[in-house]
Structures are given as structure tokens and as C-alpha cells.
Design a protein around this motif. Sequence first.
Motif, short mmCIF file in Angstrom:
data_model
loop_
_atom_site.label_atom_id
_atom_site.label_comp_id
_atom_site.label_asym_id
_atom_site.label_seq_id
_atom_site.Cartn_x
_atom_site.Cartn_y
_atom_site.Cartn_z
N THR A 126 48.37 32.13 55.13
CA THR A 126 48.10 32.80 56.71
C THR A 126 49.60 33.03 57.66
O THR A 126 50.35 32.42 57.38
N GLY A 127 49.70 34.62 57.33
CA GLY A 127 51.50 35.45 58.10
C GLY A 127 52.19 35.57 57.17
O GLY A 127 53.00 35.99 57.30
N LEU A 128 51.14 35.44 56.20
CA LEU A 128 52.77 36.14 54.73
C LEU A 128 52.47 37.29 55.13
O LEU A 128 52.19 38.22 55.31
N PRO A 129 54.41 37.98 54.68
CA PRO A 129 54.47 39.64 55.95
C PRO A 129 53.90 40.27 54.71
O PRO A 129 53.79 39.68 53.06
N ILE A 130 53.62 41.43 55.32
CA ILE A 130 53.10 42.51 53.87
C ILE A 130 54.26 43.32 53.58
O ILE A 130 54.45 43.57 54.13
N GLY A 131 53.92 44.25 52.37
CA GLY A 131 54.83 44.94 51.53
C GLY A 131 56.73 44.27 51.17
O GLY A 131 57.56 45.22 50.84
N GLU A 132 56.28 42.04 50.72
CA GLU A 132 57.56 42.19 50.87
C GLU A 132 57.57 41.11 49.38
O GLU A 132 55.57 41.10 49.28
N GLU A 133 58.47 40.98 48.39
CA GLU A 133 57.73 40.02 47.18
C GLU A 133 57.89 38.72 48.40
O GLU A 133 59.04 38.15 49.00
N VAL A 134 57.06 37.58 48.13
CA VAL A 134 56.69 36.71 48.19
C VAL A 134 56.65 35.45 46.94
O VAL A 134 56.31 36.26 45.66
N THR A 135 56.78 34.62 47.07
CA THR A 135 56.74 32.81 46.05
C THR A 135 55.96 32.34 46.28
O THR A 135 56.39 32.13 47.29
N LEU A 136 54.90 31.70 45.81
CA LEU A 136 54.51 30.74 46.57
C LEU A 136 52.92 29.92 45.84
O LEU A 136 53.15 30.26 44.34
N ILE A 137 53.19 28.62 45.75
CA ILE A 137 52.37 27.74 44.99
C ILE A 137 50.65 27.38 45.59
O ILE A 137 50.45 26.84 47.06
N ALA A 138 49.49 27.84 44.97
CA ALA A 138 48.72 27.77 45.24
C ALA A 138 46.84 27.23 44.54
O ALA A 138 47.53 27.91 43.31
N ASP A 139 46.21 26.87 44.93
CA ASP A 139 45.22 26.57 44.08
C ASP A 139 44.34 27.41 44.02
O ASP A 139 43.89 28.57 45.28
N VAL A 140 43.72 27.74 42.75
CA VAL A 140 42.63 28.79 42.31
C VAL A 140 41.46 28.11 43.08
O VAL A 140 40.68 26.90 42.78
N LEU A 141 40.38 29.02 43.75
CA LEU A 141 39.22 28.87 43.87
C LEU A 141 38.36 29.51 43.38
O LEU A 141 36.84 29.13 42.94
N SER A 142 38.56 30.38 43.20
CA SER A 142 37.25 31.45 42.29
C SER A 142 38.18 32.89 41.27
O SER A 142 39.26 32.85 41.08
N CYS A 143 37.92 32.57 40.04
CA CYS A 143 37.74 33.76 38.83
C CYS A 143 36.87 34.64 38.68
O CYS A 143 35.95 34.04 37.61
N SER A 144 36.46 35.47 38.83
CA SER A 144 35.98 36.51 37.40
C SER A 144 36.54 38.03 37.32
O SER A 144 37.11 38.08 37.52
N ARG A 145 35.41 38.45 36.24
CA ARG A 145 36.11 39.36 35.65
C ARG A 145 34.25 40.69 36.05
O ARG A 145 33.43 40.64 36.39
N ARG A 146 34.84 42.08 36.23
CA ARG A 146 33.98 43.01 36.30
C ARG A 146 34.78 44.46 35.43
O ARG A 146 36.03 44.49 35.72
N PRO A 147 33.66 45.61 35.25
CA PRO A 147 34.24 46.00 34.34
C PRO A 147 34.79 47.07 35.83
O PRO A 147 34.41 47.41 36.20
N MET A 148 35.75 48.05 34.93
CA MET A 148 36.49 48.92 35.70
C MET A 148 35.60 50.38 36.08
O MET A 148 34.87 50.46 34.55
N GLN A 149 35.49 50.92 37.12
CA GLN A 149 34.28 52.12 37.17
C GLN A 149 34.79 53.24 36.56
O GLN A 149 33.86 53.78 36.30
N ARG A 150 36.11 54.15 36.97
CA ARG A 150 36.43 55.10 35.87
C ARG A 150 37.27 55.64 34.78
O ARG A 150 37.77 55.70 34.37
N ARG A 151 37.26 53.52 34.25
CA ARG A 151 37.85 53.67 32.43
C ARG A 151 37.48 52.50 32.03
O ARG A 151 36.96 51.35 32.81
N LYS A 152 37.54 52.56 30.86
CA LYS A 152 37.18 51.05 30.32
C LYS A 152 38.52 49.90 31.59
O LYS A 152 39.73 49.86 31.21
#
Length: 765
Positions: A54-80
Amino acid sequence: MPTVLDPRAHRLDKVLGRSAATKLEKSLHIRTVGALLNHFPRRYLERGELQSITGLPIGEEVTLIADVLSCSRRPMQRRKGYITEVLITDRDARRPGTLSLSFFQARQAYQDLQPGVTALFSGKTGLYRHQATLTNPHYLVLDGADEDAGTDLADRPIPVYPATSDLTSWWIGQRVEAVLKHLGIGADPENAVHLPDVVPAGIAAREHLGDLVAAYRDIHAPVRVADAYRARHRFRYQEALILQTALARRRAEQQAQVAVGRPRRDEGLLPDFDAALPFSLTDGQRDVGESLDAALSLDHPMNVLLQGEVGSGKTLVALRAMLQVVDAGAQAALLAPTEVLAAQHHASITATLGPLAQAGMLGGADHATRVVLLTGSMSTAARREALLAAASGEAGIVVGTHALLSETVQFAELGLVVVDEQHRFGVEQRDALRTRSGVPPHLLVMTATPIPRTVAMTVFGDLGVLSLEGLPAGRAPIDTHIVPLAERPVWRDRIWQRAREEVDAGRQVYVVCPKITGGDAGGTGSDDSDGTGFEDRETDGAGAAGDGAGGDSADDRSARPPLASVEETVALLQRTPALAGVRIGELHGRLDPADKTDVMAAFHRGDVDVLVSTTVIEVGVDVARATLMVILDADRFGISQLHQLRGRVGRGGLPGTCLLVTGLEDGHPSRARLDAVASTTDGFRLAAEDLKLRREGDILGARQSGGHSTLKLLRVIEDERIIAAARQDAQAIVEDDPDLTGHPVLAGAIDDYLDPEAEEYLDRG
């Protein structure tokens, strides 16, 4: 006995190999072992602690440690191919934050970043559908990653380095680790090389700075975070000493120069001017005037920065200094950043002096002088007349824009250069005028952007700083209010009803826009003001020029309504019922210079009720009946610029009002600037707040000098004690050893640390 190594001369390719060295040079301009050692971590992450999302600056390089909640894949609409979408969390019990990540064609990321994995993520934040996101970020899985990272992440704090899109923080950290190993800087400093110390041994002992080799170890590979912060203190002092010694050398060089003293005369323009003033000088104006009198009387060049609040009477103080110099048989030049301001200075000075400015004219005083104006847009005949008056000495005071810097401009005897709004001029431009005569003239630099003491010591350390306190009689207070259209959209109509009330009361209104036309998509929205290749700088929505405004990513800007422009706002106001019959004018840098002068003159006369303008009216413009300023998209300007702008109202004894109009919702980071400006009219408090909101390195960084960030660890507000102590030490070192012959390491550090642009920026003398 340990090997002595000069890290400044030790090339990185000899330690890291050509490939890694090339990457560091290309992305970070780091070429030597010393430069990499001085690329310090910005902060440290604890292995077991997740970072707040919460409160991460927008448009800047950031580095953080975090946990993965979910991971999914979906096909792109306009290219392979596929998009891998990952949701990470900081597990904050009170206010859990989540951040979405998108990876394109990243099969490995899909395999690595499964739910429950803890990882280090690095990338540039953006906005997608008004939510923070990272696209194709770099990542390092921490579970079982210690061997691959080459660092014992499990037991030590993780340093976070200033990084780029090409080089991650941990990639840089691995190269730093290789350099430390090469130098033998590890747990046993007895086997390390000996590094020559910038700080003299006596000072290092007094300040409890500790061993240099140990400090490099602790700042890059600390066992505990406390070790790193102890090392940071040592490098802060070292940085302050380098900067202050550079400034002390410049002060010494200035003191060694020979100039002509211009003491005050008992008879002449200045005594007559003071006698004719219809008001008394303020205590502040008197005190500053006496200081300038003393400095102008010396036989070495005066180099003074005069700072004061908007409307504190700096121009009057400068005029009295110019008259003192003219009385002493020399000339004064006043350099203004825009044609509008130059013309206003010329008209104001001429009117204020009256008969004293009418040499050779009917009704002129016996010992009167002439005040001439020189700008790039003048007719050939007028320009020729002004050039002749300056070269012959007939004109005691020459007012101009960048046109004064032309080689064709000559002076009979230039004794004083006054630079108005110093931040608008580069060093080369000021020096072009100061080196015009054989004997260096005195220099007076003025700014209405107050500067905290520590900033003055750091940035203007080779200028004497005078502060003009208090406001002249007749200056009315200015009330500043935020108009939050996101929460109160109905207030939009009330803005123009309020403007109509001022006009009906016989007063005038400014409306300030960040852009000139609706088609401006970026750039400066400015013109070449006087044909010399320099610009009347105006912002056009990219934030305040040199003011650290910024703060929004390109994605954020595209999601917001278009910024207000002068041309579109004029059209809007002309069809607004509340302003029916009101005379509306427009002013911006792309107008023909003659048209700019005509519009401003009409506003002065009262023939224009509402002036819609860019920031071309930011400094110096003085209209007594102007009591209301409406700043549209005020969040696009910086603190000091907003403070400057609102200083244009309330100058005629009537109370002034400034409305800061914004479409940003409450809580947006850019609203902090508006809150600060609305909370106080104390320019020094605002300057300090401005520094806190600016990005790292802006004090001597790219915004001023055109080069890379110079300040690394030093913070001019927080580190006042360090800066003051280093200033005293530097002064003593230079007094004892002006050429630093006995301090070769310090001399080399100055050459190495201050890149050419930053060093030139410091060279104000």
C-alpha cells in the motif's frame, strides 16, 4: 603489510570482466572499482519481513519482498502466446496490500511463482485500470535461492541498490560482492587491501568514523542493519567534506580575484533616490542594503545570493545597489529570464527613478543616468540605440534578457551584474556577462524561492547568502484554498462566479494553465523568447520545471482528463454565462513578443479583467488590482512554483486569494504538495517541505546540472550538523593548504566525485 590500492584508478573490467563492466558503464556510468564501491544501497530488506505494498510510488523503480497469492495463465487476444498473471501480497494484518504482476511469454515465471512462494521483485510501477501493477518485473525466489544469489540471504539484510530496467538490485549486489572479495574486504579486515582515506585521520577520529575498509564492508554486506547505518554516517560525512572543500576552494579563488570597490557616495543618484522615496525602507531592506554596501566597497568581487519572500522588496534593494555602483562611475546590468519580466523591470525602474533616469532629457536631474532595455525582439533601430548607450556608458543601468549575453553587447565599465530568478539561468549564461570586462564585476543573484540554511550551505556554499526578512507596508495576506473537483464537482461553476465577483468589484483575475494549447502532449510548451536560442520556460503538464513535481506515470496521465490549456480555457470562459461581458486576455510564450507586451500592458491599465496565462507570469509581474488567482490542474506544478505564482496577487494593499484547482482524489501523492502550499505562506517552511517531497539527488542532480545525481547519502535537511561541521573542517583545510597539495586523496575525490556538469553548477563565482 596490506596492499595499497587506489579504487578510483582500478578499472572494473580487470575485476568483473568486460561484459559486466560494460553493462555497469552503459546503465549506471560506473567505470571503476571506486565508483562501484560508492554506489551505495538505498535501503535494506530483512529476509523475514514482507514489504508494504500500500502506498507504493507510481512510475518509479521499486524492490520488495512479497508472497505469491495466485498465479494463472491466459492466451493473448491479439497475438500468439500467453500472459502469466501473478498476484502478490504483503500479508499486512491491518491493511493487507496486493499487487498484480504481468509477464509476457514467461513460462519460467509461471513455474517459479506458484502460491506460497516468497520472492524478491523489482521493476517500475505503473497503473492499469487505476490499480498499481508491475509488468515483466525481475524476480528472485528466496526459498532455496541463497546459493544462486551468491549471498547468504537467510542470515543477513538484503541491500537494495539504485537500479535500472536493465540491471536489477541483486545483479548489482552480486558484482559488488565480487569486488569486495577481490579486495579482501570480508569478515577479516586484516587481510584486506588498504584504501586511501579522503577524511584526514584527526577528523575521522573526532567524528568516530571508524576504519574505511570496515565501513565499505558494513554498508554493502552488513551482518545487522545497525552496522549499515553506522557506515552510512561515515560516508555522509565524507560526502559533506568533499562538497564543502570544493566550495571552500572556490571561495578562496574568488577572494584572490581583484575587483574595483564601489563604495557609497554622499552625493549622487542613491542619496537623491532615498530622499524621494514616498515610504520608509523596512528594517530588512535597510540591513541587507548595508551588507551590500560593505561588500560592494571591497576590492574583490562580491558574490551574494539575495533571497526573500515573494513581494519582500528584493528589486528595490537591488536597484539601490545598482545606483551605488553607477554613482561610483560604473554600470549595472540586470538579467531577467523572460521578455515580459525584463520589460516590466525596465518600466518599473524608469518610473521609480523618475527624473533620475532622464539623462539628456528635458526635466531630467542634473546627474541623471539612463535606463535602457535590450531584448531579442527589439527593432534594429531600437537595438542599435540600446547597444550604443551601453557601450558609451551613457546608460548606467541596462536591463535585458538573454540578449544581453550576445558578443555584440559591450559595456564601458560593467561594475555589477544582477541576476533575477537565478534558477532560470545556466552558469555559462551568467559567466558570459560576468567575464565581459577585464576586471570582474560584482555579482548579485536574487531568488524568491527561499532556501533552507543547510541547502544554502550545500548548493550555494561559495556565495554569501543574505535573507530579506519581512514584507513592505501595503502587502496584503494571501488566502490559499484547494478546490477538489473529484469530491466537489459542482464547485467548478463556483470558481467562475467567484471570478465575476472580483471583476464586478473593480479587481482583476489571473487564471493559470499548465499548457498552451490542447495539442501539447509533452515538452515545454514554450517559445524562443528573444531570438537567442534560449527559452521562456513554461510547464505544459510535465510538472514544474526544476521543481520536482512529477509523480504520475504515463498510464496514470492517460487515464486522467486532458490538462487545461490557455487556448481552450479562453474559449471556455468566453462562453461561460457567469463571465458574460468580462474582458479576457491570453498570455503565453508562443505569442509574438510585441503581442505579449501589449497584453501585459492592457492588464496593467485595467483594460483586461481576466488574464489566462501559462507560468510566464510566475515571477516579477506586478499588477496592483489583481486579487484572485485560479491555478487549474494545480497538482501539475511544484511547491515553490505554486508559491511564486500566488505571489502575483495581493500586491496593491487588497487581500489576495489563490484557488488551487485539482481533479485528483484525496490521498493521491500529488495532493501533498497542494496541502503544503495551502497550509502556510512561509516560504522557508515550504522550501523544506519541497525538499522532503523531492526525489533523491535533486539538489545537485540532473534537474539543475544536466548530469547525474551528485548527492548520494547526504540529506541537506536532516544532516545539518554534519554539513556545518564539514564546512568548518573544509574551510580550515583550504586556509592551511589552498591547493590541497597535502591532501591528494581529497583533491582527487573532488575531481572524481563532482562530474563536470555538477562542478560547473557549483561554480557560481
